[in-house]
Design an enzyme around this catalytic site. Structure first.
Site, PDB file in Angstrom:
ATOM      1  N   THR A 184       0.827  -1.209   0.000  1.00 40.15           N
ATOM      2  CA  THR A 184       0.000   0.000   0.000  1.00 40.15           C
ATOM      3  C   THR A 184       0.865   1.265   0.000  1.00 40.15           C
ATOM      4  OG1 THR A 184      -1.502   1.263   1.413  1.00 40.15           O
ATOM      5  CG2 THR A 184      -0.095  -0.288   2.531  1.00 40.15           C
ATOM      6  N   ASP A 185       0.288   2.364  -0.476  1.00 48.10           N
ATOM      7  CA  ASP A 185       0.996   3.651  -0.411  1.00 48.10           C
ATOM      8  C   ASP A 185       1.070   4.174   1.027  1.00 48.10           C
ATOM      9  OD1 ASP A 185      -1.699   4.303  -0.108  1.00 48.10           O
ATOM     10  OD2 ASP A 185      -1.736   5.833  -1.681  1.00 48.10           O
ATOM     11  N   GLU A 186       0.270   3.581   1.933  1.00 44.00           N
ATOM     12  CA  GLU A 186       0.239   4.096   3.306  1.00 44.00           C
ATOM     13  C   GLU A 186       1.559   3.875   4.041  1.00 44.00           C
ATOM     14  OE1 GLU A 186      -3.226   3.341   5.608  1.00 44.00           O
ATOM     15  OE2 GLU A 186      -4.571   3.653   3.905  1.00 44.00           O
ATOM     16  N   TYR A 212      -2.101  -0.579  10.950  1.00 47.53           N
ATOM     17  CA  TYR A 212      -2.233  -1.235   9.635  1.00 47.53           C
ATOM     18  C   TYR A 212      -1.005  -0.960   8.769  1.00 47.53           C
ATOM     19  CZ  TYR A 212      -3.415  -1.609   4.674  1.00 47.53           C
ATOM     20  OH  TYR A 212      -3.372  -1.884   3.334  1.00 47.53           O
TER      21      TYR A 212
HETATM   22  P1  NAD Z   1      -9.913  -7.254   1.981  1.00 53.73           P
HETATM   23  O1  NAD Z   1      -9.957  -6.966   3.437  1.00 53.73           O
HETATM   24  O2  NAD Z   1     -11.107  -6.952   1.150  1.00 53.73           O
HETATM   25  O3  NAD Z   1      -9.563  -8.794   1.756  1.00 53.73           O
HETATM   26  C1  NAD Z   1      -8.588  -9.479   2.499  1.00 53.73           C
HETATM   27  C2  NAD Z   1      -8.750 -10.973   2.232  1.00 53.73           C
HETATM   28  O4  NAD Z   1      -7.710 -11.662   2.939  1.00 53.73           O
HETATM   29  C3  NAD Z   1     -10.079 -11.549   2.723  1.00 53.73           C
HETATM   30  O5  NAD Z   1     -10.632 -12.396   1.740  1.00 53.73           O
HETATM   31  C4  NAD Z   1      -9.698 -12.329   3.973  1.00 53.73           C
HETATM   32  O6  NAD Z   1     -10.551 -13.428   4.231  1.00 53.73           O
HETATM   33  C5  NAD Z   1      -8.287 -12.778   3.610  1.00 53.73           C
HETATM   34  N1  NAD Z   1      -7.471 -13.075   4.809  1.00 53.73           N
HETATM   35  C6  NAD Z   1      -7.303 -12.301   5.905  1.00 53.73           C
HETATM   36  N2  NAD Z   1      -6.514 -12.910   6.787  1.00 53.73           N
HETATM   37  C7  NAD Z   1      -6.143 -14.095   6.218  1.00 53.73           C
HETATM   38  C8  NAD Z   1      -5.311 -15.168   6.644  1.00 53.73           C
HETATM   39  N3  NAD Z   1      -4.698 -15.154   7.841  1.00 53.73           N
HETATM   40  N4  NAD Z   1      -5.150 -16.225   5.813  1.00 53.73           N
HETATM   41  C9  NAD Z   1      -5.771 -16.256   4.612  1.00 53.73           C
HETATM   42  N5  NAD Z   1      -6.580 -15.286   4.171  1.00 53.73           N
HETATM   43  C10 NAD Z   1      -6.763 -14.204   4.969  1.00 53.73           C
HETATM   44  O7  NAD Z   1      -8.628  -6.495   1.437  1.00 53.73           O
HETATM   45  P2  NAD Z   1      -8.406  -5.717   0.056  1.00 53.73           P
HETATM   46  O8  NAD Z   1      -8.901  -4.342   0.185  1.00 53.73           O
HETATM   47  O9  NAD Z   1      -8.842  -6.589  -1.060  1.00 53.73           O
HETATM   48  O10 NAD Z   1      -6.794  -5.630   0.064  1.00 53.73           O
HETATM   49  C11 NAD Z   1      -6.024  -6.736  -0.417  1.00 53.73           C
HETATM   50  C12 NAD Z   1      -4.543  -6.414  -0.264  1.00 53.73           C
HETATM   51  O11 NAD Z   1      -4.238  -5.239  -1.012  1.00 53.73           O
HETATM   52  C13 NAD Z   1      -4.123  -6.127   1.168  1.00 53.73           C
HETATM   53  O12 NAD Z   1      -2.848  -6.709   1.354  1.00 53.73           O
HETATM   54  C14 NAD Z   1      -4.024  -4.611   1.244  1.00 53.73           C
HETATM   55  O13 NAD Z   1      -3.066  -4.215   2.172  1.00 53.73           O
HETATM   56  C15 NAD Z   1      -3.607  -4.278  -0.177  1.00 53.73           C
HETATM   57  N6  NAD Z   1      -4.033  -2.952  -0.656  1.00 53.73           N
HETATM   58  C16 NAD Z   1      -5.351  -2.583  -0.590  1.00 53.73           C
HETATM   59  C17 NAD Z   1      -5.747  -1.352  -1.125  1.00 53.73           C
HETATM   60  C18 NAD Z   1      -7.188  -0.921  -1.083  1.00 53.73           C
HETATM   61  O14 NAD Z   1      -7.479   0.210  -1.466  1.00 53.73           O
HETATM   62  N7  NAD Z   1      -8.128  -1.743  -0.684  1.00 53.73           N
HETATM   63  C19 NAD Z   1      -4.782  -0.503  -1.705  1.00 53.73           C
HETATM   64  C20 NAD Z   1      -3.436  -0.925  -1.731  1.00 53.73           C
HETATM   65  C21 NAD Z   1      -3.079  -2.157  -1.235  1.00 53.73           C
HETATM   66  O1  DAU Z   2      -4.187   3.970   0.367  1.00 52.92           O
HETATM   67  C1  DAU Z   2      -4.411   2.584   0.272  1.00 52.92           C
HETATM   68  C2  DAU Z   2      -5.276   2.122   1.418  1.00 52.92           C
HETATM   69  O2  DAU Z   2      -6.602   2.563   1.126  1.00 52.92           O
HETATM   70  C3  DAU Z   2      -5.249   0.608   1.610  1.00 52.92           C
HETATM   71  O3  DAU Z   2      -3.957   0.211   1.956  1.00 52.92           O
HETATM   72  C4  DAU Z   2      -6.240   0.185   2.693  1.00 52.92           C
HETATM   73  O4  DAU Z   2      -6.271  -1.226   2.797  1.00 52.92           O
HETATM   74  C5  DAU Z   2      -7.623   0.692   2.307  1.00 52.92           C
HETATM   75  O5  DAU Z   2      -8.545   0.370   3.315  1.00 52.92           O
HETATM   76  C6  DAU Z   2      -7.591   2.202   2.069  1.00 52.92           C
HETATM   77  O6  DAU Z   2      -7.350   2.906   3.325  1.00 52.92           O
HETATM   78  P1  DAU Z   2      -8.149   4.244   3.715  1.00 52.92           P
HETATM   79  O7  DAU Z   2      -8.116   4.383   5.176  1.00 52.92           O
HETATM   80  O8  DAU Z   2      -7.668   5.374   2.884  1.00 52.92           O
HETATM   81  O9  DAU Z   2      -9.633   3.834   3.189  1.00 52.92           O
HETATM   82  P2  DAU Z   2     -11.081   4.083   3.826  1.00 52.92           P
HETATM   83  O10 DAU Z   2     -12.070   3.721   2.762  1.00 52.92           O
HETATM   84  O11 DAU Z   2     -11.232   3.468   5.159  1.00 52.92           O
HETATM   85  O12 DAU Z   2     -11.119   5.668   4.013  1.00 52.92           O
HETATM   86  C7  DAU Z   2     -10.931   6.556   2.931  1.00 52.92           C
HETATM   87  C8  DAU Z   2     -10.921   7.970   3.481  1.00 52.92           C
HETATM   88  O13 DAU Z   2     -12.252   8.293   3.933  1.00 52.92           O
HETATM   89  C9  DAU Z   2     -10.048   8.142   4.704  1.00 52.92           C
HETATM   90  O14 DAU Z   2      -9.452   9.434   4.659  1.00 52.92           O
HETATM   91  C10 DAU Z   2     -10.992   8.049   5.888  1.00 52.92           C
HETATM   92  C11 DAU Z   2     -12.277   8.599   5.326  1.00 52.92           C
HETATM   93  N1  DAU Z   2     -13.518   8.011   5.861  1.00 52.92           N
HETATM   94  C12 DAU Z   2     -13.646   6.670   5.870  1.00 52.92           C
HETATM   95  C13 DAU Z   2     -14.798   6.069   6.340  1.00 52.92           C
HETATM   96  C14 DAU Z   2     -14.934   4.560   6.377  1.00 52.92           C
HETATM   97  C15 DAU Z   2     -14.551   8.838   6.286  1.00 52.92           C
HETATM   98  O15 DAU Z   2     -14.453  10.077   6.257  1.00 52.92           O
HETATM   99  N2  DAU Z   2     -15.709   8.250   6.740  1.00 52.92           N
HETATM  100  C16 DAU Z   2     -15.868   6.894   6.792  1.00 52.92           C
HETATM  101  O16 DAU Z   2     -16.938   6.409   7.244  1.00 52.92           O
END
Ligand code: NAD
Ligand code: DAU
Length: 363
Positions: free
Chosen positions: A134-136, A159
């Site tokens: 992630t970019d975080e 996280y």
């Molecule tokens: P998500 O929470 O939707 O899915 C995570 C999946 O991992 C689920 O299916 C869960 O059951 C599985 N899981 C969790 N713990 C596990 C374990 N111990 N063994 C096997 N499976 C397990 O997550 P997502 O949003 O699809 O993100 C996927 C990956 O991409 C993560 O590594 C996250 O850090 C990364 N990522 C997400 C975003 C985003 O915007 N969502 C952006 C950049 C990177």
């Molecule tokens: O940047 C990549 C990341 O993006 C991933 O690594 C994470 O897995 C993914 O969950 C996401 O993280 P964020 O914290 O940015 O996503 P989220 O959707 O939780 O929140 C997006 C923005 O909106 C953040 O600034 C918090 C804000 N927010 C979120 C929720 C759930 C609100 O203002 N209200 C809300 O109810």
């Protein structure tokens, strides 16, 4: 022999989109998906792929070294695309334990299995361990500037600290053991099958039902949004053509303030579905709430390296991606209802019997 990819976390949001992308775009490959089916894992996300002969689902935990070793042996795994993680920042603030366990220990278990099973040089020519990060990990930006692959790590939530930790482990296995690793650091994804704890699906659901739309703090925090299919394409590019040992930033050049996103979603819904019973515009549901602890102010990705070196660029504009996303959630009300009433968790039993079973392997 077909190229065999072990995808971890393939029943989550991005993982499911990626498994579908690979099975469609690389029909000669085999995909083994291991997923623990935590609250975020939903087998319905891949219901249309369940009978694909190139697809195998394994219900299991990436922290289980014996199971992971067995999968490497049985399936002759040649590549790992590692998504499985605890992914929600808010949950990491209230309960960091699972983040440390899965995101750090789970990555370690997978690296150890790859190291044990891919020892020879000729294997290194084809084998790849791609960590989806992630970019975080780069921390928070001020009003200007971008994250590049050289930006020092500065994670600020449990996280992002757990993801930074796992990135460091992955890099260490390259430098110490020569494991053929790749890293991707992506910005915020949006699209179909995202769990409705995340901003966009949460707001879409609440706004349809006339419920408050919680905005943390002043709503001026900035995220850089990317349509999930573009992320899947970028990961595939890195897997196939990336240089081993390198990191690639992935982003959509779509910086938006949270308030802008929520207002846009409200306006799209006002155009597409029946008005609220009160007749008020959906923007009236916006409710400012207490800020997230340690809330990062701004993320913005410089995706120049992947564009220059691998020729990847997002195919979807923000407008196209958002339009498709809103249409998908409106057309898939059943999916959302199944998640909200918890019935998605019994999908596994209806397909494979007891949820407690370790595996539902078709072979
Ligand atoms: P998500 O929470 O939707 O899915 C995570 C999946 O991992 C689920 O299916 C869960 O059951 C599985 N899981 C969790 N713990 C596990 C374990 N111990 N063994 C096997 N499976 C397990 O997550 P997502 O949003 O699809 O993100 C996927 C990956 O991409 C993560 O590594 C996250 O850090 C990364 N990522 C997400 C975003 C985003 O915007 N969502 C952006 C950049 C990177
Ligand atoms: O940047 C990549 C990341 O993006 C991933 O690594 C994470 O897995 C993914 O969950 C996401 O993280 P964020 O914290 O940015 O996503 P989220 O959707 O939780 O929140 C997006 C923005 O909106 C953040 O600034 C918090 C804000 N927010 C979120 C929720 C759930 C609100 O203002 N209200 C809300 O109810």
């Amino acid at each position: 022999m077909a190229y065999t990819v072990l995808v971890t976390g393939g029943c989550g949001f991005i993982g499911a989109n990626f498994v579908r992308f690979l099975l469609t775009e690389r029909p000669n490959w085999r995909v083994v998906n291991i997923d623990k089916l935590t609250y975020a894992g939903n087998q319905a996300n891949l219901a249309d792929m369940a009978d694909n002969p190139a697809y195998t689902f394994v219900h299991g935990d990436i922290c289980d070294q014996n199971l992971i070793n067995e999968l490497f042996d049985r399936h002759k795994v040649q590549a790992v695309v590692h998504f499985a993680a605890e992914s929600h920042v808010d949950r990491s603030i209230t309960g960091p334990d699972a983040f440390i366990h899965t995101n750090i220990n789970g990555t370690f278990v997978l690296l150890e299995a790859a190291r044990a099973h891919w020892p020879a040089k000729d294997q290194a020519a084809v084998c790849r361990f791609l960590h989806v990060s992630t970019d975080e990990v780069y921390g928070s930006l001020g009003p200007t500037g971008y994250f590049t692959e050289e930006t020092p790590y500065d994670p600020r939530s449990p996280y992002s600290a757990s993801k930074a930790s796992s990135d460091h482990l992955v890099r260490a296995y390259f430098h110490t053991y020569g494991l053929p690793v790749l890293l991707t650091n992506c910005s915020n994804n949006y699209g179909p099958y995202q769990f409705p704890e995340k901003l966009i699906p949460l707001v879409l659901n609440n706004a349809q039902h006339g419920k408050p739309l919680p905005i943390y703090g002043d709503g001026q925090n900035v995220r850089d949004w990317l349509y999930v299919v573009d992320h899947c394409e970028a990961i595939t590019k890195v897997l196939e053509s990336g240089q081993v040992g390198e990191s690639y930033n992935i982003g959509g050049h779509n910086e938006k303030k949270n308030l802008e996103i929520v207002e846009l979603l409200c306006d799209l819904l006002d155009k597409k579905i029946a008005p609220l019973p009160s007749g008020a515009a959906r923007r009236s549901l916006i409710t400012f709430v207490r800020d997230r602890a340690g809330h990062d102010r701004r993320y913005a990705i410089d995706a120049g390296k992947i564009e220059r070196e691998l020729g990847w660029r997002p195919r979807f504009t923000f407008e196209q991606g958002m339009e498709q996303t809103v249409e998908w959630y409106l057309a898939n009300r059943d999916w959302m209802d199944g998640v909200l009433d918890g019935s998605y968790q019994s999908y596994y039993e209806s397909m494979y019997g007891s949820r407690g079973a370790v595996q539902a392997d078709k072979e």
